[in-house]
Scaffold this active site. Structure first.
Site, mmCIF file in Angstrom:
data_model
loop_
_atom_site.group_PDB
_atom_site.id
_atom_site.type_symbol
_atom_site.label_atom_id
_atom_site.label_comp_id
_atom_site.label_asym_id
_atom_site.label_seq_id
_atom_site.Cartn_x
_atom_site.Cartn_y
_atom_site.Cartn_z
ATOM 1 N N GLU A 144 -9.813 0.944 -3.072
ATOM 2 C CA GLU A 144 -9.607 1.023 -4.539
ATOM 3 C C GLU A 144 -10.813 0.456 -5.280
ATOM 4 N N HIS A 164 -18.896 9.800 1.290
ATOM 5 C CA HIS A 164 -18.824 9.506 -0.148
ATOM 6 C C HIS A 164 -17.623 8.620 -0.437
ATOM 7 N N LEU A 177 -6.638 5.591 -10.042
ATOM 8 C CA LEU A 177 -7.097 4.330 -9.448
ATOM 9 C C LEU A 177 -6.809 3.170 -10.385
ATOM 10 N N SER A 181 0.834 -1.219 0.000
ATOM 11 C CA SER A 181 0.000 0.000 0.000
ATOM 12 C C SER A 181 0.860 1.256 0.000
ATOM 13 N N THR A 184 -14.766 -1.367 -4.106
ATOM 14 C CA THR A 184 -15.102 -2.603 -3.377
ATOM 15 C C THR A 184 -15.290 -3.765 -4.364
ATOM 16 N N ARG A 239 3.457 -31.392 9.570
ATOM 17 C CA ARG A 239 2.515 -31.662 10.669
ATOM 18 C C ARG A 239 1.942 -33.078 10.536
HETATM 19 P P1 TGC Z 1 -18.367 7.632 -14.504
HETATM 20 O O1 TGC Z 1 -19.411 8.534 -15.098
HETATM 21 O O2 TGC Z 1 -18.438 6.174 -14.828
HETATM 22 O O3 TGC Z 1 -16.924 8.140 -14.921
HETATM 23 C C1 TGC Z 1 -16.550 9.506 -14.846
HETATM 24 C C2 TGC Z 1 -15.422 9.730 -15.841
HETATM 25 O O4 TGC Z 1 -14.286 8.936 -15.477
HETATM 26 C C3 TGC Z 1 -13.964 7.992 -16.519
HETATM 27 N N1 TGC Z 1 -13.571 6.746 -15.845
HETATM 28 C C4 TGC Z 1 -12.307 6.331 -15.767
HETATM 29 N N2 TGC Z 1 -11.177 6.807 -16.273
HETATM 30 C C5 TGC Z 1 -10.039 6.151 -16.014
HETATM 31 N N3 TGC Z 1 -9.984 5.022 -15.254
HETATM 32 C C6 TGC Z 1 -11.110 4.515 -14.704
HETATM 33 N N4 TGC Z 1 -11.047 3.425 -13.936
HETATM 34 C C7 TGC Z 1 -12.341 5.164 -14.968
HETATM 35 N N5 TGC Z 1 -13.620 4.935 -14.597
HETATM 36 C C8 TGC Z 1 -14.362 5.905 -15.148
HETATM 37 C C9 TGC Z 1 -15.234 7.875 -17.329
HETATM 38 O O5 TGC Z 1 -14.959 7.472 -18.648
HETATM 39 C C10 TGC Z 1 -15.779 9.295 -17.253
HETATM 40 O O6 TGC Z 1 -15.003 10.090 -18.142
HETATM 41 P P2 TGC Z 1 -15.669 11.355 -18.899
HETATM 42 O O7 TGC Z 1 -14.593 11.834 -19.832
HETATM 43 O O8 TGC Z 1 -16.901 10.829 -19.612
HETATM 44 O O9 TGC Z 1 -16.017 12.347 -17.836
HETATM 45 O O10 TGC Z 1 -18.367 7.887 -12.939
HETATM 46 P P3 TGC Z 1 -19.420 7.495 -11.837
HETATM 47 O O11 TGC Z 1 -19.627 8.702 -10.975
HETATM 48 O O12 TGC Z 1 -20.640 6.883 -12.448
HETATM 49 O O13 TGC Z 1 -18.639 6.419 -10.949
HETATM 50 C C11 TGC Z 1 -18.321 5.179 -11.449
HETATM 51 C C12 TGC Z 1 -17.641 4.271 -10.369
HETATM 52 C C13 TGC Z 1 -18.646 3.917 -9.297
HETATM 53 C C14 TGC Z 1 -17.201 3.020 -11.073
HETATM 54 C C15 TGC Z 1 -16.408 4.949 -9.761
HETATM 55 O O14 TGC Z 1 -16.698 6.149 -9.226
HETATM 56 C C16 TGC Z 1 -15.639 4.076 -8.822
HETATM 57 O O15 TGC Z 1 -14.703 3.430 -9.256
HETATM 58 N N6 TGC Z 1 -15.954 4.035 -7.457
HETATM 59 C C17 TGC Z 1 -15.108 3.379 -6.495
HETATM 60 C C18 TGC Z 1 -14.350 4.442 -5.714
HETATM 61 C C19 TGC Z 1 -12.931 4.035 -5.418
HETATM 62 O O16 TGC Z 1 -12.386 3.123 -6.007
HETATM 63 N N7 TGC Z 1 -12.310 4.766 -4.507
HETATM 64 C C20 TGC Z 1 -10.949 4.500 -4.194
HETATM 65 C C21 TGC Z 1 -10.389 5.600 -3.326
HETATM 66 S S1 TGC Z 1 -8.620 5.601 -3.280
HETATM 67 C C22 TGC Z 1 -8.196 4.247 -2.399
HETATM 68 O O17 TGC Z 1 -8.972 3.433 -2.024
HETATM 69 C C23 TGC Z 1 -6.764 4.119 -2.147
HETATM 70 S S2 TGC Z 1 -6.313 2.777 -1.195
HETATM 71 C C24 TGC Z 1 -4.672 3.044 -1.249
HETATM 72 C C25 TGC Z 1 -3.835 1.986 -0.689
HETATM 73 O O18 TGC Z 1 -3.558 2.021 0.534
HETATM 74 O O19 TGC Z 1 -3.324 1.153 -1.477
HETATM 75 P P1 FAD Z 2 -19.438 2.518 0.880
HETATM 76 O O1 FAD Z 2 -19.260 3.178 -0.439
HETATM 77 O O2 FAD Z 2 -20.332 3.177 1.872
HETATM 78 O O3 FAD Z 2 -19.950 1.026 0.624
HETATM 79 C C1 FAD Z 2 -20.516 0.213 1.648
HETATM 80 C C2 FAD Z 2 -21.067 -1.046 0.970
HETATM 81 O O4 FAD Z 2 -22.084 -0.683 0.028
HETATM 82 C C3 FAD Z 2 -20.002 -1.806 0.177
HETATM 83 O O5 FAD Z 2 -20.190 -3.186 0.330
HETATM 84 C C4 FAD Z 2 -20.281 -1.406 -1.264
HETATM 85 O O6 FAD Z 2 -19.877 -2.404 -2.200
HETATM 86 C C5 FAD Z 2 -21.791 -1.246 -1.234
HETATM 87 N N1 FAD Z 2 -22.274 -0.360 -2.301
HETATM 88 C C6 FAD Z 2 -22.011 0.960 -2.464
HETATM 89 N N2 FAD Z 2 -22.600 1.427 -3.586
HETATM 90 C C7 FAD Z 2 -23.224 0.372 -4.151
HETATM 91 C C8 FAD Z 2 -23.991 0.189 -5.336
HETATM 92 N N3 FAD Z 2 -24.223 1.199 -6.197
HETATM 93 N N4 FAD Z 2 -24.501 -1.036 -5.597
HETATM 94 C C9 FAD Z 2 -24.257 -2.068 -4.758
HETATM 95 N N5 FAD Z 2 -23.531 -1.980 -3.627
HETATM 96 C C10 FAD Z 2 -23.027 -0.767 -3.336
HETATM 97 N N6 FAD Z 2 -9.466 6.295 0.012
HETATM 98 C C11 FAD Z 2 -8.701 7.298 -0.498
HETATM 99 O O7 FAD Z 2 -9.198 8.226 -1.141
HETATM 100 N N7 FAD Z 2 -7.340 7.288 -0.294
HETATM 101 C C12 FAD Z 2 -6.713 6.324 0.406
HETATM 102 O O8 FAD Z 2 -5.484 6.356 0.558
HETATM 103 C C13 FAD Z 2 -7.501 5.278 0.984
HETATM 104 N N8 FAD Z 2 -6.918 4.326 1.767
HETATM 105 C C14 FAD Z 2 -7.713 3.442 2.457
HETATM 106 C C15 FAD Z 2 -7.150 2.622 3.431
HETATM 107 C C16 FAD Z 2 -7.953 1.774 4.166
HETATM 108 C C17 FAD Z 2 -7.364 0.947 5.267
HETATM 109 C C18 FAD Z 2 -9.348 1.701 3.897
HETATM 110 C C19 FAD Z 2 -10.246 0.767 4.662
HETATM 111 C C20 FAD Z 2 -9.907 2.507 2.923
HETATM 112 C C21 FAD Z 2 -9.111 3.402 2.203
HETATM 113 N N9 FAD Z 2 -9.674 4.308 1.297
HETATM 114 C C22 FAD Z 2 -8.907 5.298 0.739
HETATM 115 C C23 FAD Z 2 -11.130 4.360 1.120
HETATM 116 C C24 FAD Z 2 -11.702 3.244 0.248
HETATM 117 O O9 FAD Z 2 -11.442 3.467 -1.092
HETATM 118 C C25 FAD Z 2 -13.214 3.179 0.533
HETATM 119 O O10 FAD Z 2 -13.360 2.598 1.819
HETATM 120 C C26 FAD Z 2 -13.949 2.373 -0.506
HETATM 121 O O11 FAD Z 2 -13.942 3.017 -1.762
HETATM 122 C C27 FAD Z 2 -15.418 2.115 -0.091
HETATM 123 O O12 FAD Z 2 -16.039 3.264 0.364
HETATM 124 P P2 FAD Z 2 -16.827 3.251 1.780
HETATM 125 O O13 FAD Z 2 -15.916 2.670 2.786
HETATM 126 O O14 FAD Z 2 -17.351 4.619 1.989
HETATM 127 O O15 FAD Z 2 -17.998 2.219 1.560
#
Ligand code: TGC
Ligand code: FAD
Length: 405
Positions: free
Chosen positions: A384, A156, A260, A111, A386, A289
């Protein structure tokens, strides 16, 4: 163990890391010499620097911050970004295989590398000005500066487009208010890539620096998962952000989502490392074992577990390798990356659970890595994107119909 005011120092323990890689389909034959060199260098480093301390750091829930320098030295920060900025200049398979080896050590260590390289350095490289690149990338490549990535907010997570953090125009600066939640490394970060909405409601990326007035990063405590990684919030109270700190080359959600994609790709490889470590430990234990007068590996039920594990690891390796070849020519789609992240992390979590069972009661202790990997992988399954969000991405890709909203 002593607290020197900044971090805990844990003596390296005598536990021997006996890990051997597993490559049932001879995927090594598909790799270039530079991939094998990168893999072996990281594997050796993990054996000497991570394995001897990681159980203890997980137990006390501390990030082994002293490893940052070594991560920089082995080139784990931005391995596929250009050498011009002090980075590795390698290809995507080299980057993936390095993440595999780091996560073999611990998901929290991978990470740290993912966030630094793919979520902070990559957006600066891809969307930043030349001045921003020169200012930050070389120092981040060595680990002199630590970064974090702020997208998720308290209300969010899966739906980042609804984020509330916002910018108000104030001449040469913006004023930033809002907050971010679950941010890996935020309490120790020098540099933060943060996403917030501008006065026109467009998502913009910006670079913040530790010490800016109104910026704080409290730690989130109480995690039972990813315990050797530090996680925090980011709180913005009228933070003045010079317009020169905005990433000029992108607006809209595709900015953070592109980062992402890069990090999810690394996780698809990384999870294989955690799975291999659990399988490796379970395989060895099953031969040592003895119960009912036989090694437990001689029982069919144990063999079923082990045979299914290596089958799933092999499938995941092939998925990651093929994804890497596509990524190398710029043809890995976000949906393909989602499929690999989802499949490989779930595979690793299932293997950690099965491997824990093979170790019996010993499996819950820190003598073996399975329980730690299992707990870590619960986070990896969620961050990154779910497990279910990635399924919906695949569902939308194959049907053309959006089931998110
Ligand atoms: P949507 O309308 O589908 O897309 C908006 C615009 O983004 C483009 N796009 C992408 N581009 C590059 N890579 C991707 N993976 C892309 N996915 C979508 C898309 O083409 C569009 O472009 P444009 O030009 O038309 O504006 O957006 P939406 O609002 O409907 O959301 C779609 C959804 C749910 C799939 C997306 O928001 C999502 O992936 N949600 C999950 C959130 C997430 O992954 N959060 C992660 C936070 S960071 C983290 O967890 C770090 S952990 C770090 C660690 O410790 O390792
Ligand atoms: P929610 O979005 O509230 O989801 C809760 C549940 O609802 C999940 O099971 C999900 O799958 C489900 N759900 C949500 N929407 C839908 C749908 N449309 N249909 C069906 N099911 C749905 N984020 C950063 O920006 N930067 C970081 O560095 C980072 N590091 C992290 C480190 C750790 C240890 C953790 C735990 C998280 C980190 N995150 C980071 C955040 C991480 O990306 C979010 O936790 C993740 O994207 C899910 O968001 P949430 O926890 O708010 O869950």
């Amino acid at each position: 163990m002593k607290d020197n005011g900044q971090e805990y120092i844990i003596q390296k323990n005598a536990r021997q890391d006996k890990f051997q890689g597993h490559d049932y389909y001879h995927i090594e034959g598909l790799l270039e010499p530079e991939h094998i060199l990168a893999r072996d260098a990281v594997r050796d480093w993990v054996k000497s620097e991570v394995s001897p301390i990681i159980e203890e750091y997980s137990e006390i829930a501390k990030f082994p911050r002293h490893l940052i320098k070594g991560l920089g030295e082995i080139g784990a920060f931005g391995p596929s970004l250009p050498a011009k900025y002090g980075c590795g200049g390698m290809d995507e398979i080299a980057y993936g295989i390095m993440m595999q080896e780091l996560e073999r050590g611990d998901s929290g260590i991978r990470s740290a590398a993912s966030v630094q390289g793919s979520l902070v350095m990559y957006p600066i490289y891809r969307f930043g000005s030349e001045e921003q690149k020169m200012k930050y990338l070389p120092k981040m490549a060595t680990g002199e500066l630590i970064g974090c990535f702020g997208l998720t907010e308290p209300d969010h997570g899966s739906d980042p487009s609804s984020m509330k953090s916002y910018l108000i125009d104030d001449g040469d600066s913006y004023i930033l208010n809002g907050s971010k939640m679950w941010i890996t490394n935020s309490p120790i970060a020098d540099v933060m890539v943060v996403w917030a909405k501008d006065p026109d409601g467009r998502v913009r990326g910006m670079i913040l620096e530790k010490g800016m007035k109104g910026l704080s990063a409290p730690e989130i405590k109480g995690k039972w998962s990813l315990r050797a990684s530090i996680t925090g919030e980011l709180v913005f109270e009228d933070v003045r952000v010079p317009k020169a700190n905005i990433l000029p080359e992108v607006s809209g959600l595709k900015g953070p989502l592109s980062c992402l994609s890069k990090a999810r790709y690394g996780i698809a490889w990384g999870a294989i490392g955690a799975a291999m470590d659990c399988y490796d430990s379970a395989l060895r234990y099953s031969k040592e074992r003895v119960q009912f007068g036989k090694p437990i590996g001689q029982f069919q039920l144990t063999q079923k577990k082990l045979a299914e594990m290596i089958t799933e690891i092999t499938k995941a390796q092939l998925l990651a390798w093929r994804l890497g070849t596509l990524a190398n020519v710029g043809k890995a789609t976000p949906a393909q990356i989602s499929m690999a992240k989802r499949n490989n992390v779930h595979m690793a979590l299932e293997i950690a659970r099965e491997a824990r069972q093979i170790h019996g009661g010993m499996g819950i202790t820190n003598e073996y890595p399975c329980m730690r990997h299992m707990m870590n992988l619960e986070t990896v399954l969620t961050y990154e994107g779910t497990h279910d969000i990635h399924l919906l991405i695949t569902g939308m890709d194959v049907t053309g119909l959006n089931a998110f909203k």
